[in-house]
Design a protein around this motif. Structure first.
Motif, PDB file in Angstrom:
ATOM      1  N   GLY A  54     -40.083 104.566  86.715  1.00 14.75           N
ATOM      2  CA  GLY A  54     -41.186 105.842  86.401  1.00 14.75           C
ATOM      3  C   GLY A  54     -40.363 107.003  86.431  1.00 14.75           C
ATOM      4  N   ASN A  55     -41.189 107.991  86.364  1.00 17.64           N
ATOM      5  CA  ASN A  55     -40.668 109.451  86.447  1.00 17.64           C
ATOM      6  C   ASN A  55     -41.681 110.326  87.181  1.00 17.64           C
ATOM      7  N   LEU A  56     -41.508 111.550  87.347  1.00 15.71           N
ATOM      8  CA  LEU A  56     -42.391 112.551  88.086  1.00 15.71           C
ATOM      9  C   LEU A  56     -43.002 113.560  86.803  1.00 15.71           C
ATOM     10  N   THR A  57     -42.460 113.227  85.703  1.00 14.10           N
ATOM     11  CA  THR A  57     -42.682 114.168  84.621  1.00 14.10           C
ATOM     12  C   THR A  57     -43.408 113.515  83.501  1.00 14.10           C
ATOM     13  N   ALA A  58     -44.274 114.290  82.703  1.00 15.32           N
ATOM     14  CA  ALA A  58     -44.577 113.764  81.285  1.00 15.32           C
ATOM     15  C   ALA A  58     -43.618 113.886  80.179  1.00 15.32           C
ATOM     16  N   GLY A  59     -43.529 112.980  79.417  1.00 21.30           N
ATOM     17  CA  GLY A  59     -42.287 113.256  78.288  1.00 21.30           C
ATOM     18  C   GLY A  59     -41.129 112.238  78.657  1.00 21.30           C
ATOM     19  N   GLY A  60     -40.531 112.285  77.487  1.00 25.49           N
ATOM     20  CA  GLY A  60     -39.099 111.415  77.636  1.00 25.49           C
ATOM     21  C   GLY A  60     -38.053 111.811  78.539  1.00 25.49           C
ATOM     22  N   THR A  61     -37.638 110.703  79.268  1.00 24.96           N
ATOM     23  CA  THR A  61     -36.596 110.867  80.393  1.00 24.96           C
ATOM     24  C   THR A  61     -35.488 109.605  80.179  1.00 24.96           C
ATOM     25  N   GLY A  62     -35.876 108.734  79.236  1.00 25.98           N
ATOM     26  CA  GLY A  62     -34.947 107.855  78.910  1.00 25.98           C
ATOM     27  C   GLY A  62     -35.375 106.459  79.653  1.00 25.98           C
ATOM     28  N   LYS A  63     -36.446 106.412  80.092  1.00 29.45           N
ATOM     29  CA  LYS A  63     -36.933 105.135  80.764  1.00 29.45           C
ATOM     30  C   LYS A  63     -36.990 103.783  79.988  1.00 29.45           C
ATOM     31  N   THR A  64     -37.360 103.953  78.722  1.00 28.40           N
ATOM     32  CA  THR A  64     -37.456 102.614  78.061  1.00 28.40           C
ATOM     33  C   THR A  64     -36.001 102.073  77.514  1.00 28.40           C
ATOM     34  N   PRO A  65     -35.069 102.703  77.148  1.00 28.42           N
ATOM     35  CA  PRO A  65     -33.758 102.084  77.273  1.00 28.42           C
ATOM     36  C   PRO A  65     -33.020 101.694  78.511  1.00 28.42           C
ATOM     37  N   ASP A  79     -30.713  85.178  87.816  1.00 30.62           N
ATOM     38  CA  ASP A  79     -30.699  83.923  86.968  1.00 30.62           C
ATOM     39  C   ASP A  79     -32.068  83.403  86.537  1.00 30.62           C
ATOM     40  N   GLY A  80     -32.652  84.356  85.660  1.00 30.34           N
ATOM     41  CA  GLY A  80     -33.671  83.817  84.984  1.00 30.34           C
ATOM     42  C   GLY A  80     -34.612  84.852  84.200  1.00 30.34           C
ATOM     43  N   GLN A  81     -35.667  84.616  83.558  1.00 31.36           N
ATOM     44  CA  GLN A  81     -36.310  85.608  82.887  1.00 31.36           C
ATOM     45  C   GLN A  81     -37.077  86.764  83.412  1.00 31.36           C
ATOM     46  N   ILE A  82     -36.628  87.863  82.964  1.00 31.05           N
ATOM     47  CA  ILE A  82     -37.287  88.940  83.619  1.00 31.05           C
ATOM     48  C   ILE A  82     -38.307  89.632  82.474  1.00 31.05           C
ATOM     49  N   GLY A  83     -39.684  89.652  83.225  1.00 35.64           N
ATOM     50  CA  GLY A  83     -40.745  90.347  82.425  1.00 35.64           C
ATOM     51  C   GLY A  83     -40.982  91.668  82.624  1.00 35.64           C
ATOM     52  N   ILE A  84     -41.263  92.388  81.485  1.00 33.62           N
ATOM     53  CA  ILE A  84     -41.835  93.803  81.521  1.00 33.62           C
ATOM     54  C   ILE A  84     -43.055  93.718  81.624  1.00 33.62           C
ATOM     55  N   VAL A  85     -43.900  94.512  82.372  1.00 35.91           N
ATOM     56  CA  VAL A  85     -45.157  94.905  82.212  1.00 35.91           C
ATOM     57  C   VAL A  85     -45.506  96.301  81.944  1.00 35.91           C
ATOM     58  N   SER A  86     -46.240  96.554  80.727  1.00 37.00           N
ATOM     59  CA  SER A  86     -46.597  97.563  80.199  1.00 37.00           C
ATOM     60  C   SER A  86     -48.305  97.957  80.188  1.00 37.00           C
ATOM     61  N   ARG A  87     -48.640  99.055  80.197  1.00 40.95           N
ATOM     62  CA  ARG A  87     -49.924  99.518  79.801  1.00 40.95           C
ATOM     63  C   ARG A  87     -50.148  99.567  78.564  1.00 40.95           C
ATOM     64  N   GLY A  88     -49.333  99.568  77.577  1.00 46.83           N
ATOM     65  CA  GLY A  88     -49.488  99.261  75.954  1.00 46.83           C
ATOM     66  C   GLY A  88     -50.161 100.507  75.512  1.00 46.83           C
ATOM     67  N   TYR A  89     -49.494 101.602  75.822  1.00 49.96           N
ATOM     68  CA  TYR A  89     -49.837 102.838  75.288  1.00 49.96           C
ATOM     69  C   TYR A  89     -49.956 102.940  73.913  1.00 49.96           C
ATOM     70  N   GLY A  90     -51.280 103.177  73.185  1.00 51.20           N
ATOM     71  CA  GLY A  90     -51.269 103.510  71.733  1.00 51.20           C
ATOM     72  C   GLY A  90     -51.705 102.133  71.156  1.00 51.20           C
ATOM     73  N   LEU A 145     -41.951  97.070  86.094  1.00 54.02           N
ATOM     74  CA  LEU A 145     -43.240  97.691  85.850  1.00 54.02           C
ATOM     75  C   LEU A 145     -42.845  99.087  85.040  1.00 54.02           C
ATOM     76  N   ASP A 146     -43.321  98.972  83.832  1.00 53.74           N
ATOM     77  CA  ASP A 146     -42.780 100.219  82.817  1.00 53.74           C
ATOM     78  C   ASP A 146     -43.826 101.379  83.340  1.00 53.74           C
ATOM     79  N   ASP A 147     -43.176 102.592  83.535  1.00 56.02           N
ATOM     80  CA  ASP A 147     -44.008 103.943  83.751  1.00 56.02           C
ATOM     81  C   ASP A 147     -44.933 103.429  84.860  1.00 56.02           C
ATOM     82  N   GLY A 148     -44.380 102.925  86.092  1.00 59.16           N
ATOM     83  CA  GLY A 148     -45.163 102.481  86.929  1.00 59.16           C
ATOM     84  C   GLY A 148     -45.349 103.501  88.418  1.00 59.16           C
TER      85      GLY A 148
END
Length: 333
Positions: A54-65, A79-90, A145-148
């Motif tokens: 996550g971050n403490l600010t609004a706007g792009g910081t490079g979290k997604t890459p 040694d296994g699959q890693i899932g990403i959980v997102s709110r699904g904004y938009g 946990l994306d943007d968590g």
């Protein structure tokens, strides 16, 4: 909406001191609401580790890459699959649902989840706890946990805060007077490590001076990419100037860059104007991976994508940090 320019200006007339003062009471209310939501929460504990980015600010910081980079490292470590959980904004789907790149579109699940699903499992849900539970039931070894950082729905084994190296915490004020989602002292107290993204300014170093945990440096690097002739760029991201710098850093002949608001949904007339302007300039249209996920398939086929990856300056040190924090989960296997 694009972030107001005064959010990143600390002093002087351009910092809009009077407007900032007028908006500060609203910022105090915003910060209080975030703190109250976190304090009242009862996070769901899953049988697998949850790593928050996550971050403490609004706007792009490079979290997604950085999420993509972290997923690769965690998959090797656990040694296994890693899932990403997102709110699904938009996106329109409430979830919980596993993103299907063949069936879903950005309008369904959001642009970032659709893009991230190209590299592995992504689970979308307005209720992050429900989405996390679905991911655990489908055999994930861990969850990102994306943007968590301000979302308390899931108990976290590790919390990482990504900070833009140039702008740091901006003017130091809370939304809408500034870019902050919460006061830095409060937000950083819940962080296990900071990821400083990109070149680092003295202001940013001052912003994080009180943080006692590890700080890792990373950069957003464009993968090898070449186009003969001029290019016309367009993007709807938090800081479009970063994309412009990326294109020019690749040595491309940029005739123009059209910025749109973050997560912008492109209208047909806008796409028609982009195509017409590119044709008039004899240029190739280029955009980001996130924007490409929001384009209609027929138009997307005409646009080149600039692939970006987050590269850690000390990957070995970060791997050791992850291993130390997740050691109990590694031993269970």
């Amino acid at each position: 909406m694009r972030a107001p320019s005064f959010w990143t200006i600390r002093f002087g007339r351009d910092a809009a001191p009077i407007l900032r003062l007028l908006l500060s009471p609203l910022g105090a209310l915003y910060g209080a609401s975030v703190a109250r939501r976190i304090a009242k929460a009862s996070p769901l504990a899953l049988p697998i580790p949850v790593i928050s980015i996550g971050n403490l600010t609004a706007g792009g910081t490079g979290k997604t890459p950085f999420s993509q980079t972290l997923r690769t490292l965690l998959a090797e470590l656990l040694d296994g699959q890693i899932g990403i959980v997102s709110r699904g904004y938009g996106g329109s789907l409430e979830g919980p649902v596993a993103v299907d790149v063949g069936a879903h579109r950005a309008e369904d699940v959001g642009d970032e989840p659709l893009m991230l699903a190209q590299g592995g499992p992504v689970f979308v849900g307005r209720d992050r706890a429900a989405a996390g539970k679905l991911a655990a039931e489908q055999g994930m070894k861990a969850l990102i946990l994306d943007d968590g950082h301000q979302n308390p729905a899931l108990a976290k084994a590790l919390s990482l805060v990504v900070v833009d190296g140039q702008t740091g915490f901006g003017n130091g004020h809370l939304i809408p007077a500034g870019p902050l989602r919460e006061k830095p002292a409060i937000g950083l107290a819940r962080a296990d490590a900071i990821i400083l993204m990109g070149p680092v300014s003295d202001d940013t170093l001052e912003d994080i001076a009180g943080f006692e945990g590890p700080v890792f440096n990373a950069s957003l690097i464009a993968k090898p990419f070449a186009i003969d002739g001029p290019v016309l760029g367009f993007c709807g991201i938090g800081r479009p100037e970063k994309f412009d710098a990326t294109l020019r850093g690749l040595g491309l002949n940029v005739v123009d860059l059209y910025p749109f608001s973050d997560h912008h949904r492109y209208r047909l007339d806008e796409l028609g104007r982009l195509e017409a302007d590119a044709r008039a300039a004899g240029a190739t249209l280029v955009t980001t991976e996130k924007d490409h996920a929001r384009l209609p398939p027929d138009f997307a086929a005409k646009v080149r994508v600039v692939p970006i990856e987050a590269v850690l300056a000390d990957e070995a040190g970060f791997r050791a940090f992850l291993r130390g924090k997740l050691d109990s989960y590694i031993r269970q296997d």
